[in-house]
Motif scaffolding. Structure first.
Motif, PDB file in Angstrom:
ATOM      1  N   ALA A 146      27.714   9.380  54.896  1.00 34.97           N
ATOM      2  CA  ALA A 146      26.625   9.988  55.677  1.00 34.97           C
ATOM      3  C   ALA A 146      25.846   8.955  56.495  1.00 34.97           C
ATOM      4  CB  ALA A 146      25.702  10.778  54.759  1.00 34.97           C
ATOM      5  N   PRO A 147      25.535   7.770  55.943  1.00 40.81           N
ATOM      6  CA  PRO A 147      24.814   6.789  56.771  1.00 40.81           C
ATOM      7  C   PRO A 147      25.600   6.416  58.025  1.00 40.81           C
ATOM      8  CG  PRO A 147      24.801   6.113  54.468  1.00 40.81           C
ATOM      9  CD  PRO A 147      25.736   7.268  54.574  1.00 40.81           C
ATOM     10  N   GLY A 148      26.912   6.274  57.892  1.00 41.39           N
ATOM     11  CA  GLY A 148      27.752   5.943  59.037  1.00 41.39           C
ATOM     12  C   GLY A 148      27.764   7.058  60.058  1.00 41.39           C
ATOM     13  N   ILE A 149      27.845   8.289  59.567  1.00 39.51           N
ATOM     14  CA  ILE A 149      27.852   9.434  60.482  1.00 39.51           C
ATOM     15  C   ILE A 149      26.534   9.498  61.241  1.00 39.51           C
ATOM     16  CG2 ILE A 149      27.858  11.948  60.596  1.00 39.51           C
ATOM     17  CD1 ILE A 149      29.769  11.994  58.260  1.00 39.51           C
ATOM     18  N   LEU A 150      25.447   9.308  60.500  1.00 38.91           N
ATOM     19  CA  LEU A 150      24.133   9.401  61.129  1.00 38.91           C
ATOM     20  C   LEU A 150      23.932   8.304  62.170  1.00 38.91           C
ATOM     21  CD1 LEU A 150      21.526  11.081  60.882  1.00 38.91           C
ATOM     22  CD2 LEU A 150      20.607   9.208  59.536  1.00 38.91           C
ATOM     23  N   SER A 151      24.267   7.084  61.789  1.00 34.15           N
ATOM     24  CA  SER A 151      24.024   6.010  62.757  1.00 34.15           C
ATOM     25  C   SER A 151      24.986   6.137  63.938  1.00 34.15           C
ATOM     26  CB  SER A 151      24.131   4.641  62.079  1.00 34.15           C
ATOM     27  OG  SER A 151      25.469   4.288  61.889  1.00 34.15           O
ATOM     28  N   GLY A 152      26.199   6.601  63.693  1.00 29.73           N
ATOM     29  CA  GLY A 152      27.134   6.842  64.786  1.00 29.73           C
ATOM     30  C   GLY A 152      26.609   7.920  65.721  1.00 29.73           C
ATOM     31  N   ALA A 153      26.055   8.975  65.129  1.00 31.91           N
ATOM     32  CA  ALA A 153      25.545  10.083  65.946  1.00 31.91           C
ATOM     33  C   ALA A 153      24.367   9.640  66.798  1.00 31.91           C
ATOM     34  CB  ALA A 153      25.149  11.248  65.043  1.00 31.91           C
ATOM     35  N   ILE A 154      23.470   8.861  66.195  1.00 31.73           N
ATOM     36  CA  ILE A 154      22.285   8.436  66.957  1.00 31.73           C
ATOM     37  C   ILE A 154      22.679   7.463  68.068  1.00 31.73           C
ATOM     38  CG2 ILE A 154      20.049   7.283  66.816  1.00 31.73           C
ATOM     39  CD1 ILE A 154      19.741   8.407  64.029  1.00 31.73           C
ATOM     40  N   THR A 155      23.592   6.547  67.746  1.00 33.25           N
ATOM     41  CA  THR A 155      24.062   5.622  68.781  1.00 33.25           C
ATOM     42  C   THR A 155      24.726   6.388  69.923  1.00 33.25           C
ATOM     43  OG1 THR A 155      24.577   4.118  66.960  1.00 33.25           O
ATOM     44  CG2 THR A 155      25.336   3.478  69.134  1.00 33.25           C
ATOM     45  N   ALA A 156      25.560   7.389  69.545  1.00 31.56           N
ATOM     46  CA  ALA A 156      26.244   8.184  70.564  1.00 31.56           C
ATOM     47  C   ALA A 156      25.233   8.956  71.406  1.00 31.56           C
ATOM     48  CB  ALA A 156      27.227   9.146  69.905  1.00 31.56           C
ATOM     49  N   PHE A 157      24.188   9.451  70.735  1.00 30.31           N
ATOM     50  CA  PHE A 157      23.140  10.184  71.450  1.00 30.31           C
ATOM     51  C   PHE A 157      22.449   9.266  72.459  1.00 30.31           C
ATOM     52  CE2 PHE A 157      18.696  11.577  71.807  1.00 30.31           C
ATOM     53  CZ  PHE A 157      18.885  12.867  72.245  1.00 30.31           C
ATOM     54  N   ALA A 158      22.085   8.075  72.001  1.00 23.73           N
ATOM     55  CA  ALA A 158      21.395   7.131  72.880  1.00 23.73           C
ATOM     56  C   ALA A 158      22.290   6.715  74.044  1.00 23.73           C
ATOM     57  CB  ALA A 158      20.961   5.903  72.084  1.00 23.73           C
ATOM     58  N   ALA A 159      23.563   6.496  73.746  1.00 24.24           N
ATOM     59  CA  ALA A 159      24.482   6.112  74.816  1.00 24.24           C
ATOM     60  C   ALA A 159      24.722   7.279  75.763  1.00 24.24           C
ATOM     61  CB  ALA A 159      25.808   5.633  74.219  1.00 24.24           C
ATOM     62  N   GLY A 160      24.745   8.485  75.171  1.00 25.45           N
ATOM     63  CA  GLY A 160      25.007   9.681  75.971  1.00 25.45           C
ATOM     64  C   GLY A 160      23.920   9.959  76.980  1.00 25.45           C
ATOM     65  N   LEU A 215      15.851   3.993  65.573  1.00 24.21           N
ATOM     66  CA  LEU A 215      15.957   5.167  64.717  1.00 24.21           C
ATOM     67  C   LEU A 215      17.275   5.127  63.930  1.00 24.21           C
ATOM     68  CD1 LEU A 215      14.313   7.724  64.168  1.00 24.21           C
ATOM     69  CD2 LEU A 215      15.797   8.916  65.793  1.00 24.21           C
ATOM     70  N   ALA A 216      18.353   4.742  64.621  1.00 28.63           N
ATOM     71  CA  ALA A 216      19.660   4.691  63.967  1.00 28.63           C
ATOM     72  C   ALA A 216      19.630   3.732  62.783  1.00 28.63           C
ATOM     73  CB  ALA A 216      20.731   4.264  64.964  1.00 28.63           C
ATOM     74  N   ASP A 217      19.029   2.575  63.016  1.00 28.68           N
ATOM     75  CA  ASP A 217      18.947   1.561  61.968  1.00 28.68           C
ATOM     76  C   ASP A 217      18.110   2.054  60.795  1.00 28.68           C
ATOM     77  OD1 ASP A 217      19.530  -1.143  61.107  1.00 28.68           O
ATOM     78  OD2 ASP A 217      17.367  -1.456  61.272  1.00 28.68           O
ATOM     79  N   LEU A 218      16.944   2.603  61.122  1.00 31.90           N
ATOM     80  CA  LEU A 218      16.018   3.077  60.086  1.00 31.90           C
ATOM     81  C   LEU A 218      16.663   4.193  59.265  1.00 31.90           C
ATOM     82  CD1 LEU A 218      13.017   2.783  59.130  1.00 31.90           C
ATOM     83  CD2 LEU A 218      12.562   4.815  60.504  1.00 31.90           C
ATOM     84  N   ALA A 219      17.243   5.157  59.973  1.00 32.93           N
ATOM     85  CA  ALA A 219      17.837   6.303  59.284  1.00 32.93           C
ATOM     86  C   ALA A 219      18.971   5.841  58.375  1.00 32.93           C
ATOM     87  CB  ALA A 219      18.345   7.314  60.309  1.00 32.93           C
ATOM     88  N   GLY A 220      19.765   4.917  58.877  1.00 34.79           N
ATOM     89  CA  GLY A 220      20.875   4.411  58.067  1.00 34.79           C
ATOM     90  C   GLY A 220      20.388   3.776  56.784  1.00 34.79           C
ATOM     91  N   ARG A 221      19.312   2.988  56.900  1.00 37.77           N
ATOM     92  CA  ARG A 221      18.758   2.327  55.711  1.00 37.77           C
ATOM     93  C   ARG A 221      18.200   3.330  54.717  1.00 37.77           C
ATOM     94  NH1 ARG A 221      16.855  -3.089  56.199  1.00 37.77           N
ATOM     95  NH2 ARG A 221      17.761  -4.079  58.011  1.00 37.77           N
ATOM     96  N   ARG A 222      17.388   4.260  55.248  1.00 42.25           N
ATOM     97  CA  ARG A 222      16.796   5.273  54.379  1.00 42.25           C
ATOM     98  C   ARG A 222      17.851   6.039  53.594  1.00 42.25           C
ATOM     99  NH1 ARG A 222      11.533   7.081  55.623  1.00 42.25           N
ATOM    100  NH2 ARG A 222      10.305   5.178  55.551  1.00 42.25           N
ATOM    101  N   LEU A 223      18.898   6.414  54.335  1.00 47.14           N
ATOM    102  CA  LEU A 223      19.944   7.210  53.731  1.00 47.14           C
ATOM    103  C   LEU A 223      20.703   6.399  52.681  1.00 47.14           C
ATOM    104  CD1 LEU A 223      20.725  10.071  54.102  1.00 47.14           C
ATOM    105  CD2 LEU A 223      22.465   9.394  55.732  1.00 47.14           C
ATOM    106  N   ALA A 224      20.955   5.127  52.989  1.00 46.14           N
ATOM    107  CA  ALA A 224      21.673   4.278  52.035  1.00 46.14           C
ATOM    108  C   ALA A 224      20.903   4.197  50.727  1.00 46.14           C
ATOM    109  CB  ALA A 224      21.890   2.888  52.621  1.00 46.14           C
ATOM    110  N   VAL A 225      19.577   4.085  50.832  1.00 48.95           N
ATOM    111  CA  VAL A 225      18.740   4.024  49.629  1.00 48.95           C
ATOM    112  C   VAL A 225      18.811   5.356  48.886  1.00 48.95           C
ATOM    113  CG1 VAL A 225      16.396   3.795  48.762  1.00 48.95           C
ATOM    114  CG2 VAL A 225      17.208   2.269  50.563  1.00 48.95           C
ATOM    115  N   ALA A 226      18.724   6.454  49.648  1.00 46.27           N
ATOM    116  CA  ALA A 226      18.760   7.777  49.031  1.00 46.27           C
ATOM    117  C   ALA A 226      20.083   8.008  48.323  1.00 46.27           C
ATOM    118  CB  ALA A 226      18.536   8.852  50.092  1.00 46.27           C
ATOM    119  N   LEU A 227      21.130   7.372  48.794  1.00 46.50           N
ATOM    120  CA  LEU A 227      22.451   7.564  48.194  1.00 46.50           C
ATOM    121  C   LEU A 227      22.710   6.575  47.074  1.00 46.50           C
ATOM    122  CD1 LEU A 227      24.462   8.239  51.437  1.00 46.50           C
ATOM    123  CD2 LEU A 227      23.881   9.875  49.672  1.00 46.50           C
TER     124      LEU A 227
END
Lengths: 232, 365
Positions: A146-160, A215-227
């Motif tokens: 999930a952290p990878g999916i989230l950070s990938g999605a946010i990066t893709a969003f920003a690039a998009g 946001l991508a970085d923060l979300a990835g970290r938060r999620l990693a901790v939650a997991l």
């Protein structure tokens, strides 16, 4: 900072296009990443190359290929039009498609990296505990990537938000329809006296990109901790 | 009964070849023992279904799990083999409780097995239920992994060196829990290990493996008294394992009396009610022999014996097999002793076993 209504329109359109591109691109990207990371099938190398093509090809070429394929006379585009009355060229949906194709490899790479980090032993353990393949994917693999999916999605969003070449080639530059931020900036620079508009939109673009990355970085970290995984 | 017969080749013609077969009693604990790289873990994976061997057959109490001849290969998720891996493999994103219930939720409705509360209580993991695996010690992790496997209502429990990743104190912490699980739940268990004390504490049956093959299989007692198995005899802690019963305690002398097929052994005072069955390993290096009954010795156990055989063991030593009543003891002596005393098969001797060699509970058998 005050934006003119048509400038707001470009910002709104950019966000909508980027969001849609991620929403529709995410599931196939996760599937592709999973196939590339875990699958053993003939043509795997070809799929790998195909997925990464938008990363190395000129965006204009990607747009042109889309035009040839999804255009009204293209093999896919003509069928979509005949069967569903769906037209992608010169529409917001088309801009989203072009953006999705361009950001596809970004998501695949992020998801694949996190898939490679998942211990296959955990999946094997789930198997011995009676979990079938879909069950394992949903309860073990998916939460762990999930952290990878989230950070990938946010990066893709920003690039998009900033996709230019593929969008302008495939969907053209129609204000309110396909004129996203970068296209509006380009149009402004081509217009006499448009420097102020270009500067304002460029500032918005920059802010969105930076916010997205943070946001991508923060979300990835938060999620990693939650997991339950400690930060490295 | 568990029947296993497997053949698998790794990495082409020159590669490692596993060619092993054995039967194990069910219920009962069978230890698969051998040096690292002998294929014992691979064997376990194949029984669990996580590795598909080139050829083979695995059947438990008549239920066929794998039969390459008839094309049967039950997938691991339907084999109902609980596996305890060396590295625990708890799901890091789930709490201990959710980990424990993972297998139970997926077990068939009609499957029977221990209840959640019973397992949690037996393994002493009640206080850990709300935690994440990342916050557990190595020993706690293995206990939770054991609980998770038990709660999946398995027909067979497979343990792949469950204690090998733990340091000595943690091992000592988890080992008694394995013994408790063995005593409480009548499950057939396969235990892969390279530690002899785990075999002594837990196993009824022993399968000795080397280089992908089964060297010998039988009860722990029978195999430990053989001198033709270098894998066992070559070890410093080699010795005959004896099935004993606690006869009684002599608190005044701080001794416990154990009865075995060859008579009585006095060992330092240990726990255990009279009649309880325990196994002790009498290490060969702790057994000496005398031609005449010695007097004025500190040694507590002086047993009349008959020398069965004398075999070379290492460069300057010999291994003696001694018949003590119905039982067999091994004794490691110098070759010089063999020459000096004129030791030869058939000679009546006295076997001397120091009590202190048995050490406190759980150590040295």
């Amino acid at each position: 900072m005050v934006l003119a209504p048509e400038e707001w329109e470009a910002v709104r359109l950019s966000l909508a296009v980027a969001l849609r591109s991620v929403a529709f691109g995410l599931p196939p990207a996760v599937l592709a990443a999973w196939l590339l990371a875990r699958g053993r099938f003939p043509g795997r190398a070809l799929l790998d190359a195909l997925v990464h093509l938008p990363l190395v090809m000129p965006p204009v070429v990607v747009g042109w290929l889309l035009l040839v394929t999804f255009g009204l006379r293209g093999p896919v585009g003509s069928l979509l039009d005949a069967w569903f009355g769906v037209r992608l060229v010169f529409t917001t949906a088309g801009a989203s498609l072009a953006t999705a194709v361009m950001s596809f490899p970004l998501i695949v790479r992020a998801v694949r990296l996190s898939l490679d980090a998942v211990d296959p032993g955990l999946e094997a353990a789930a198997r011995t505990l009676g979990a079938g393949s879909l069950d394992r994917f949903a309860t073990v693999t998916l939460p762990l990537i999930a952290p990878g999916i989230l950070s990938g999605a946010i990066t893709a969003f920003a690039a998009g938000l900033g996709e230019f070449g593929a969008v302008i080639t495939f969907a053209s530059n129609i204000p309110g329809e396909t004129q996203t931020l970068p296209l509006a900036i380009y149009a402004a620079t081509q217009t006499p006296g448009g420097e102020a508009t270009a500067a304002r939109l460029a500032a918005v673009s920059l802010a969105l990109a930076v916010a997205g990355l943070l946001l991508a970085d923060l979300a990835g970290r938060r999620l990693a901790v939650a997991l339950g995984r400690p930060l490295r | 009964m568990l029947e296993v017969s497997l053949s698998h080749r790794f990495g082409g013609r020159e590669g490692f070849r596993l060619d092993a077969g054995f039967t194990a009693p069910a219920p009962g604990v069978t230890a698969i023992f051998g040096p690292s790289g002998c294929g014992k873990s691979t064997l376990l994976l194949a029984v669990a279904g996580l590795l598909r061997p080139d050829e083979g057959r695995v059947a438990l109490d008549g239920a066929v799990l794998l039969d390459s001849a008839s094309g049967v290969a039950v997938p691991p998720e339907r084999r109902r083999c609980g596996v305890v891996f060396q590295d625990a493999r708890l799901f890091p994103h789930l709490s201990v409780e959710t980990n424990l219930r993972y297998g139970a939720r997926r077990a068939p409705q009609d499957a029977t097995g221990p209840e959640f509360g019973e397992v949690v209580e037996l393994l002493g993991i009640g206080a850990l239920l709300g935690r994440r695996p990342g916050a557990l010690s190595g020993g706690e992790r293995q206990r939770v992994a054991l609980g998770r496997a038990l709660l999946s209502r398995p027909r067979l429990l497979l343990m792949d060196e469950p204690l090998a990743a733990l340091d000595a104190p943690r091992r000592a912490e988890v080992l008694p829990f394995l013994a408790r699980v063995r005593d409480r739940f009548r499950l057939p268990m396969l235990l892969v290990t390279h530690a002899l004390d785990e075999v002594d504490r837990l196993a009824d049956h022993l399968v000795l493996m080397e280089a992908g093959r089964v060297l010998a299989a039988g009860t722990v007692e029978a195999l430990s008294a053989r001198t033709d198995l270098p894998l066992l005899v070559g070890r410093r802690d080699a010795g005959a394992a004896l099935a004993c019963r606690v006869l009684g305690h002599e608190p005044a002398r701080e001794l416990t009396r154990l009865g075995f097929a060859g008579g009585e052994l006095r060992v330092p005072l240990r726990a255990g009610v009279a009649g309880e069955a325990i196994r002790v390993r009498v290490r060969a290096r702790d057994v000496s022999v005398a031609l005449e009954e010695p007097r004025g010795l500190s040694v507590q156990n002086v047993l009349p014996a008959t020398l069965l055989s004398v075999e070379a063991a290492g460069p300057h030593e010999a291994m003696l097999r001694l018949a003590v009543g119905e039982a067999v003891l091994l004794s490691r002596v110098t070759r010089d002793a063999v020459r000096r005393l004129g030791l030869r098969p058939g000679l009546p001797v006295w076997a001397l076993v120091k009590s202190a060699a048995f050490g406190p509970d759980g150590e040295g058998g």
